[in-house]
Design a protein around this motif. Structure first.
Motif, PDB file in Angstrom:
ATOM      1  N   ASN A 363       0.785  -1.282   0.051  1.00 20.85           N
ATOM      2  CA  ASN A 363      -0.058   0.065   0.050  1.00 20.85           C
ATOM      3  C   ASN A 363       0.822   1.261   0.000  1.00 20.85           C
ATOM      4  N   ILE A 364       2.045   1.098  -0.346  1.00 18.07           N
ATOM      5  CA  ILE A 364       2.929   2.381  -0.052  1.00 18.07           C
ATOM      6  C   ILE A 364       2.683   3.380  -1.380  1.00 18.07           C
ATOM      7  N   GLY A 365       2.153   2.897  -2.584  1.00 18.05           N
ATOM      8  CA  GLY A 365       1.546   3.833  -3.461  1.00 18.05           C
ATOM      9  C   GLY A 365       0.456   4.580  -3.219  1.00 18.05           C
ATOM     10  N   ASN A 366      -0.591   4.095  -2.469  1.00 18.21           N
ATOM     11  CA  ASN A 366      -1.724   4.684  -2.099  1.00 18.21           C
ATOM     12  C   ASN A 366      -1.665   5.691  -0.921  1.00 18.21           C
ATOM     13  N   VAL A 367      -0.586   5.349  -0.078  1.00 17.65           N
ATOM     14  CA  VAL A 367      -0.188   6.453   1.147  1.00 17.65           C
ATOM     15  C   VAL A 367       0.273   7.498   0.779  1.00 17.65           C
ATOM     16  N   ALA A 368       1.348   7.263  -0.520  1.00 18.82           N
ATOM     17  CA  ALA A 368       1.813   8.447  -0.963  1.00 18.82           C
ATOM     18  C   ALA A 368       0.918   9.171  -1.864  1.00 18.82           C
ATOM     19  N   ALA A 369       0.224   8.673  -2.541  1.00 14.70           N
ATOM     20  CA  ALA A 369      -0.770   9.393  -3.512  1.00 14.70           C
ATOM     21  C   ALA A 369      -1.706  10.226  -2.431  1.00 14.70           C
ATOM     22  N   GLY A 370      -2.235   9.534  -1.522  1.00 11.94           N
ATOM     23  CA  GLY A 370      -3.140  10.379  -0.447  1.00 11.94           C
ATOM     24  C   GLY A 370      -2.538  11.344   0.387  1.00 11.94           C
ATOM     25  N   PHE A 371      -1.078  11.364   0.557  1.00 11.12           N
ATOM     26  CA  PHE A 371      -0.451  12.344   1.329  1.00 11.12           C
ATOM     27  C   PHE A 371      -0.035  13.409   0.338  1.00 11.12           C
ATOM     28  N   PHE A 372       0.371  13.264  -1.030  1.00 10.68           N
ATOM     29  CA  PHE A 372       0.476  14.260  -1.903  1.00 10.68           C
ATOM     30  C   PHE A 372      -0.668  15.079  -2.197  1.00 10.68           C
ATOM     31  N   ALA A 373      -1.797  14.469  -2.228  1.00 12.32           N
ATOM     32  CA  ALA A 373      -3.206  15.002  -2.707  1.00 12.32           C
ATOM     33  C   ALA A 373      -3.487  15.913  -1.654  1.00 12.32           C
ATOM     34  N   ASN A 374      -3.388  15.556  -0.343  1.00 15.69           N
ATOM     35  CA  ASN A 374      -3.794  16.287   0.735  1.00 15.69           C
ATOM     36  C   ASN A 374      -2.859  17.667   1.046  1.00 15.69           C
ATOM     37  N   ILE A 375      -1.751  17.415   0.306  1.00 11.75           N
ATOM     38  CA  ILE A 375      -0.613  18.613   0.607  1.00 11.75           C
ATOM     39  C   ILE A 375      -1.082  19.801  -0.545  1.00 11.75           C
ATOM     40  N   ILE A 376      -1.424  19.277  -1.667  1.00 10.79           N
ATOM     41  CA  ILE A 376      -1.803  20.050  -2.787  1.00 10.79           C
ATOM     42  C   ILE A 376      -3.346  20.913  -2.390  1.00 10.79           C
ATOM     43  N   SER A 377      -4.144  20.171  -1.714  1.00  8.56           N
ATOM     44  CA  SER A 377      -5.486  20.509  -1.233  1.00  8.56           C
ATOM     45  C   SER A 377      -4.946  21.743  -0.066  1.00  8.56           C
ATOM     46  N   SER A 378      -4.471  21.444   0.830  1.00  6.68           N
ATOM     47  CA  SER A 378      -4.078  22.446   1.968  1.00  6.68           C
ATOM     48  C   SER A 378      -2.984  23.540   1.540  1.00  6.68           C
ATOM     49  N   SER A 379      -2.394  23.318   0.587  1.00 11.70           N
ATOM     50  CA  SER A 379      -1.437  24.544   0.018  1.00 11.70           C
ATOM     51  C   SER A 379      -1.972  25.662  -0.419  1.00 11.70           C
ATOM     52  N   ASP A 380      -1.482  26.950  -0.073  1.00  8.42           N
ATOM     53  CA  ASP A 380      -2.272  28.308  -0.564  1.00  8.42           C
ATOM     54  C   ASP A 380      -1.449  28.656  -1.911  1.00  8.42           C
ATOM     55  N   PHE A 381      -0.898  27.770  -2.667  1.00  4.34           N
ATOM     56  CA  PHE A 381      -0.325  27.841  -4.085  1.00  4.34           C
ATOM     57  C   PHE A 381      -1.607  28.163  -5.023  1.00  4.34           C
ATOM     58  N   SER A 382      -1.218  28.988  -6.150  1.00  5.85           N
ATOM     59  CA  SER A 382      -2.221  29.126  -7.367  1.00  5.85           C
ATOM     60  C   SER A 382      -1.365  29.430  -8.433  1.00  5.85           C
ATOM     61  N   PHE A 383      -2.134  29.185  -9.551  1.00  3.67           N
ATOM     62  CA  PHE A 383      -1.774  29.664 -10.907  1.00  3.67           C
ATOM     63  C   PHE A 383      -0.282  28.720 -11.297  1.00  3.67           C
ATOM     64  N   ILE A 384       0.934  29.192 -11.467  1.00  2.00           N
ATOM     65  CA  ILE A 384       1.827  28.345 -12.227  1.00  2.00           C
ATOM     66  C   ILE A 384       2.349  27.602 -10.968  1.00  2.00           C
ATOM     67  N   PRO A 385       2.860  28.091  -9.686  1.00  2.00           N
ATOM     68  CA  PRO A 385       3.215  27.223  -8.535  1.00  2.00           C
ATOM     69  C   PRO A 385       2.298  25.938  -8.269  1.00  2.00           C
ATOM     70  N   LEU A 386       0.990  26.204  -8.291  1.00  2.00           N
ATOM     71  CA  LEU A 386       0.061  25.093  -8.139  1.00  2.00           C
ATOM     72  C   LEU A 386       0.153  24.085  -9.151  1.00  2.00           C
TER      73      LEU A 386
END
Length: 509
Positions: A363-386
């Motif tokens: 399940n390493i792949g699923n954990v990594a995908a969920g972890f990275f998805a959550n970072i994107i959701s909680s980030s304050d980035f927009s436009f090109i950085p996002l």
């Protein structure tokens, strides 16, 4: 030189070492309680629920039990195994009868080499969405094509594999990847707007541009760098039957006629209709794309068998007319000889299948995908950085979880709403995902078709002692580096300029 050869272990050991590493890491990560909670779609209507996934330790009782009892299931579930066996039977007839050699010699004698390289790269990109077919039947053609130009066949394999794997998200037509991703994209977009719809061709304009640009850049890299670096063809054609030119020409004409006869009923079977007409389509679906690419469509699920049959018929007709096939035993011998020559691939497949199964079990792949998805959701980035953040995280996740559909099912419910809030369309979010999903395909050993590539490298390596995983990566890394730059520049330029990515679809809302 001898010392260097002794230090090069067989790629089988690479998969063994990687398997051991993953087993150890699973125990460590599980002990540290690595887990992640992310949103998943529960229905296509757009409902979501939270799901918690933890690392499965393979050093536990259940994990060790899995390691000792899963080898058969891992091999049986490894899709390239049966596909390669089916494809090799017909491919061997087309190759050993002399059909491929004669055809490609005629082509390369009249068409500029750079154009052949470009068209082959583009062909690989078009077939990339077909999965098995591209890697089992189109990839080895690159080796034969390069040999007909007097070049190193490994160069053709590297070009073909890079084009198929690193340009997986590109193409000239709406394909199965669109069909498989769009429903998840649309359902995720409905979390923000219940009326939002995503068209199957929403990425088509960008896909076409990306396919043409990547094929052109890969051609430039091949002609200016790789051809000089890899040298000329050093393998002999002693095994192939030599016939008179007149008989070769008659054989080619016979194969052309047989191809037309084969294609006519095939075309009828993929045209919507009743009875025999549309036989290979899923008639329970609405819309031609859905009928052609759904899980129940006989065309896509049997494409390897269909094209293998075409190659077998072409090789048989050519051989009979040219005189290289005089009895059925000749056909059997051709298939047998080819299977012998690629036998090492099946050994590699066994160990790669175990590694692939072990990674999935943790399940390493699923954990990594969920972890990275959550970072994107909680980030304050927009436009090109996002945009760049999504591209990077998808590319990194793809190294340990290459499944396009499963990965998007984790990313989409979290990432698409975050993108929409940043005024980026769901269609462009899907496009960024496709780019990241493509970039690292050609370098990750977890990608199940990676073993097919390195297996064919062994077939065309003259000195088997020099066959190593390092040599395989050396052949593909220049294309990988270029693919990163091309995808990144295309996406950023498209976003900044605001060009349409599909009919009436733009990057920004």
């Amino acid at each position: 030189m001898k010392d260097k050869i002794k230090k090069s272990s067989h790629p089988v050991m690479f998969f063994v070492y990687m398997s051991i590493l993953v087993v150890i890491l699973s125990g460590i990560f599980s002990a540290l309680n690595f887990q992640v909670t992310y949103d998943v779609l529960t229905t296509i209507a757009g409902e979501v629920e939270s799901k918690t996934v933890a690392i499965n330790s393979l050093l536990s009782f259940d994990g060790l039990k899995y390691l000792f009892t899963s080898s058969y299931d891992n091999l049986n579930n490894f899709v390239p195994f049966t596909s390669l066996l089916i494809g090799a039977i017909s491919f061997g007839i087309a190759l050993k009868s002399g059909f491929f050699k004669t055809l490609f010699n005629r082509i390369t004698s009249k068409v500029p080499k750079w154009l052949i390289v470009f068209l082959y790269s583009l062909l690989c990109i078009v077939f990339s969405a077909s999965g098995n077919t591209a890697y089992i039947l189109i990839l080895p053609i690159g080796a034969i094509l390069f040999m007909s130009m007097g070049r190193n066949p490994i160069g053709g394999l590297a070009l073909g594999f890079a084009s198929i794997a690193s340009a997986h998200g590109a193409g000239l037509f709406v394909n199965s990847l669109d069909y498989n991703l769009v429903s998840t994209t649309e359902a995720s977009a409905k979390l923000i707007s219940s009326e939002y719809t995503v068209a199957q061709n929403s990425n088509l304009i960008f896909m076409i541009a990306a396919a043409l640009v990547i094929a052109a850049i890969f051609t430039l890299v091949c002609e200016k760098v790789m051809v000089r670096k890899q040298g000329r063809n050093l393998l002999s054609d002693d095994e192939e039957t030599v016939v008179e030119e007149e008989r070769e020409n008659k054989g080619l004409i016979g194969a052309l006629v047989a191809t037309l006869v084969f294609l006519i009923p095939l075309i009828l079977m993929i045209i919507p209709g009743k009875g025999f007409i549309g036989l290979l389509l899923d008639k329970s679906q609405t819309g031609y794309v859905n009928m052609l690419f759904s899980d129940e469509a006989l065309f896509m699920s049997n494409l390897v068998s269909i094209i293998s049959l075409l190659f077998g018929i072409q090789g048989f007709v050519y051989g009979v007319v040219a005189g290289t096939i005089r009895k059925i035993r000749d056909m059997v011998n051709f298939s047998t000889d080819y299977l012998k020559s690629i036998g090492g691939i099946f050994v590699l497949i066994f160990f790669a299948a175990q590694f692939y199964g072990i990674v999935n079990q943790t399940n390493i792949g699923n954990v990594a995908a969920g972890f990275f998805a959550n970072i994107i959701s909680s980030s304050d980035f927009s436009f090109i950085p996002l945009v760049m953040l999504l591209l990077l995280f998808v590319a990194l996740t793809n190294i340990i979880m290459p499944s396009s559909i499963d990965k998007w099912a984790i990313f989409a419910p979290t990432v698409v709403p975050a993108m929409v809030k940043a005024n980026i369309t769901p269609e462009f979010a899907q496009l960024i995902y496709r780019a990241g999903d493509s970039i690292t395909n050609c370098i990750t050993p977890v990608f199940m078709y990676f073993v097919i590539f390195i297996g064919f490298i062994e077939v065309y390596t003259k000195n088997k002692n020099e066959f190593s995983i390092k040599g395989c990566y050396r052949a593909i890394l220049p294309y990988f580096a270029v693919a990163i730059l091309v995808w990144l520049l295309l996406i950023i330029c498209w976003y900044i300029i605001g060009l349409p990515i599909g009919p009436n679809i733009y990057p920004g809302l």
